[in-house]
Design an enzyme around this catalytic site. Structure first.
Site, PDB file in Angstrom:
ATOM      1  N   THR A  47       6.677   2.056  -4.896  1.00  0.00           N
ATOM      2  CA  THR A  47       6.685   1.675  -6.306  1.00  0.00           C
ATOM      3  C   THR A  47       5.293   1.922  -6.886  1.00  0.00           C
ATOM      4  O   THR A  47       4.282   1.552  -6.313  1.00  0.00           O
ATOM      5  CB  THR A  47       7.196   0.225  -6.514  1.00  0.00           C
ATOM      6  OG1 THR A  47       7.385   0.049  -7.909  1.00  0.00           O
ATOM      7  CG2 THR A  47       6.249  -0.826  -5.984  1.00  0.00           C
TER       8      THR A  47
ATOM      9  N   CYS B 148       2.612  -6.436 -13.025  1.00  0.00           N
ATOM     10  CA  CYS B 148       3.878  -6.658 -12.317  1.00  0.00           C
ATOM     11  C   CYS B 148       3.583  -7.002 -10.858  1.00  0.00           C
ATOM     12  O   CYS B 148       2.478  -6.775 -10.365  1.00  0.00           O
ATOM     13  CB  CYS B 148       4.749  -5.407 -12.343  1.00  0.00           C
ATOM     14  SG  CYS B 148       5.021  -4.717 -13.976  1.00  0.00           S
TER      15      CYS B 148
ATOM     16  N   HIS C 280      10.054  -4.493  -7.616  1.00  0.00           N
ATOM     17  CA  HIS C 280       8.961  -4.380  -8.605  1.00  0.00           C
ATOM     18  C   HIS C 280       9.446  -5.130  -9.838  1.00  0.00           C
ATOM     19  O   HIS C 280      10.269  -4.620 -10.587  1.00  0.00           O
ATOM     20  CB  HIS C 280       8.749  -2.880  -8.897  1.00  0.00           C
ATOM     21  CG  HIS C 280       7.741  -2.578  -9.968  1.00  0.00           C
ATOM     22  ND1 HIS C 280       7.041  -1.393  -9.988  1.00  0.00           N
ATOM     23  CD2 HIS C 280       7.316  -3.263 -11.065  1.00  0.00           C
ATOM     24  CE1 HIS C 280       6.219  -1.365 -11.046  1.00  0.00           C
ATOM     25  NE2 HIS C 280       6.385  -2.502 -11.713  1.00  0.00           N
TER      26      HIS C 280
END
Lengths: 284, 150
Positions: free
Chosen positions: B13, B19, B36
């Site tokens: 990711t 995040c 994610h």
């Protein structure tokens, strides 16, 4: 030559911004602009016309039928989307390049810029504000990075030392190079003859508290939101200040920003469509 | 979110920003998953949470674990690693999404008795995270730095 002089010299040597796109940018400031007026300007520029047709048929605008003439394009798109297309196709050549000083690979600054333009619109919708200006301002806010990049690259270690001491990246640029990417972007906007509303957004997008302007605050929050989503955050990362004054001016709160970030996230496919959409020539 | 038991696969990711990247791995059955998520709570935007539950900690984290169980993973064996949650600089505490994301995860883990084995969170950096299904190794890439193991 001193760094500042060298930077100003680099600005001088930038090729001019496409004239037709510039005209469009100016008339877009007028809320009453009609599709007909836009078409009258762009019809004399074959490469922009070709780009408009290509973009009309791109997945982002998702029209059900294939558009083959400007006449059709104007019927199906309306003035708002037509303006967006002209801006996207004229800005892409500048923003698509890699920006090594910020460790942004090819396409990364473009992805960040497109996401910021769309995020600015999402936030503008939230406060029921007209969005022709913020879309363009959001798209161009980091234009200064294309020139400052080589200077950042040469002095990166010094800049990052200051960031480690608690400076934000913008102040560190200013301290080490003598000019930051926002101020420099504003100078580029002036040199290109951008409308004042747009250069204002570019110059103050990290310092909305200094200008108290709705468009500037919208793009500031959009930029911060997009950085927090990691979209096109390079070596400078998230090392910028978030300004509460932007919330206050717009009457928004952190929860509103989060809701808009969620909205952007589900629209990211559209962003990717734009980012990966390749017109064969960009009109410059 | 991605879950796999294929040892040829490396889950990746990119660009976490504020995040959180959450990697879980059961070394016995070699099942791993990578989530994610971008925001702490689904009530921020319930409509979007329905369309994409992986956007939020409170809807995404349970789904990650449940999907791994379906592949034969067992909670007690799972190794949990966390990265991301970077912050915008902000003295007034109004751009705290990175911290909120991390706090939401801690709260869910505390309630469910899940321990974090390794983490690399906070700061102002944009991280990219990968999970190697063959070995369970989690690697991080930060701008201007070599790839490091977590």
């Amino acid at each position: 030559m001193k760094k500042i002089e060298k930077i100003l010299d680099n600005i001088k040597r930038l090729p001019p911004f496409p004239l037709v796109a510039l005209k469009i940018m100016h008339i877009a400031m007028d809320e009453e602009v009609s599709v007909q007026e836009i078409v009258e300007i762009i019809q004399y520029d074959p490469s922009i016309t070709a780009n408009v047709l290509r973009w009309c048929n791109s997945p982002y605008f998702g029209l059900r039928r294939k558009i083959t003439s400007m006449k059709e394009a104007l019927v199906y798109l309306g003035s708002k989307h037509l303006l967006e297309i002209v801006m996207l196709s004229s800005c892409a050549p500048y923003l698509e390049k890699s920006v090594a000083g910020y460790e942004l690979a090819q396409g990364e600054l473009w992805r960040h810029s497109v996401a910021c333009a769309i995020m600015s619109q999402i936030l503008a919708k939230k406060i029921k504000e007209d969005d022709a200006v913020v879309f363009t301002g959001g798209l161009l806010h980091d234009i200064g990075k294309i020139v400052l990049s080589e200077f950042v690259k040469d002095t990166f270690d010094k800049i990052i030392q200051l960031v480690k001491k608690g400076y934000d990246f913008l102040s560190a640029e200013k301290e080490i190079i003598g000019m930051d990417h926002a101020e420099l972007g504003g100078r580029i906007g002036e040199k290109w003859g951008f409308p004042e509303e747009i250069t204002k957004i570019i110059t103050y997008h990290h310092q909305p508290e200094e200008i108290n302007d709705v468009h500037v605050s919208l793009v500031h929050l959009a930029d911060v939101g997009v950085l927090m989503l990691g979209i096109g955050a390079g070596a400078d990362g998230l090392a910028y200040q978030g300004k509460k004054e932007a919330y206050e001016l717009l009457g928004l709160r952190e929860t509103d920003l989060m809701a808009c970030m969620a909205e952007l996230w589900v629209n990211l496919e559209k962003v990717e469509n734009i980012v990966n959409f390749k017109g064969k020539n960009h009109g410059i | 979110m991605k879950v796999s038991n294929d040892s040829d696969v490396i889950l990746v990711t990119h660009a976490l920003g504020s995040c959180i990247g959450l990697a879980v791995y059961d070394p016995v059955v070699k099942v791993g998953g990578l989530l994610h998520y971008m925001l702490p709570e689904s009530r921020i935007n319930p409509k979007k949470a329905k369309e994409n539950p992986f956007m939020f900690a409170d809807t995404g984290i349970p789904l990650l674990f449940k999907t791994c169980y379906r592949y034969g993973a067992i909670k007690q064996r799972m190794i949990v690693k966390v990265a991301g949650g970077a912050q915008i600089m902000d003295e007034k505490g109004q751009f705290n999404i990175g911290q909120r994301n991390y706090a939401a995860l801690r709260k869910i883990f505390w309630k469910n008795g899940v321990l974090i084995q390794a983490e690399d969170v906070g700061g102002f950096v944009n991280r990219t995270m990968e999970l190697d299904i063959e070995t369970g190794e989690v690697r991080l890439k930060l701008p201007g730095q070599n790839i490091k193991k977590l």
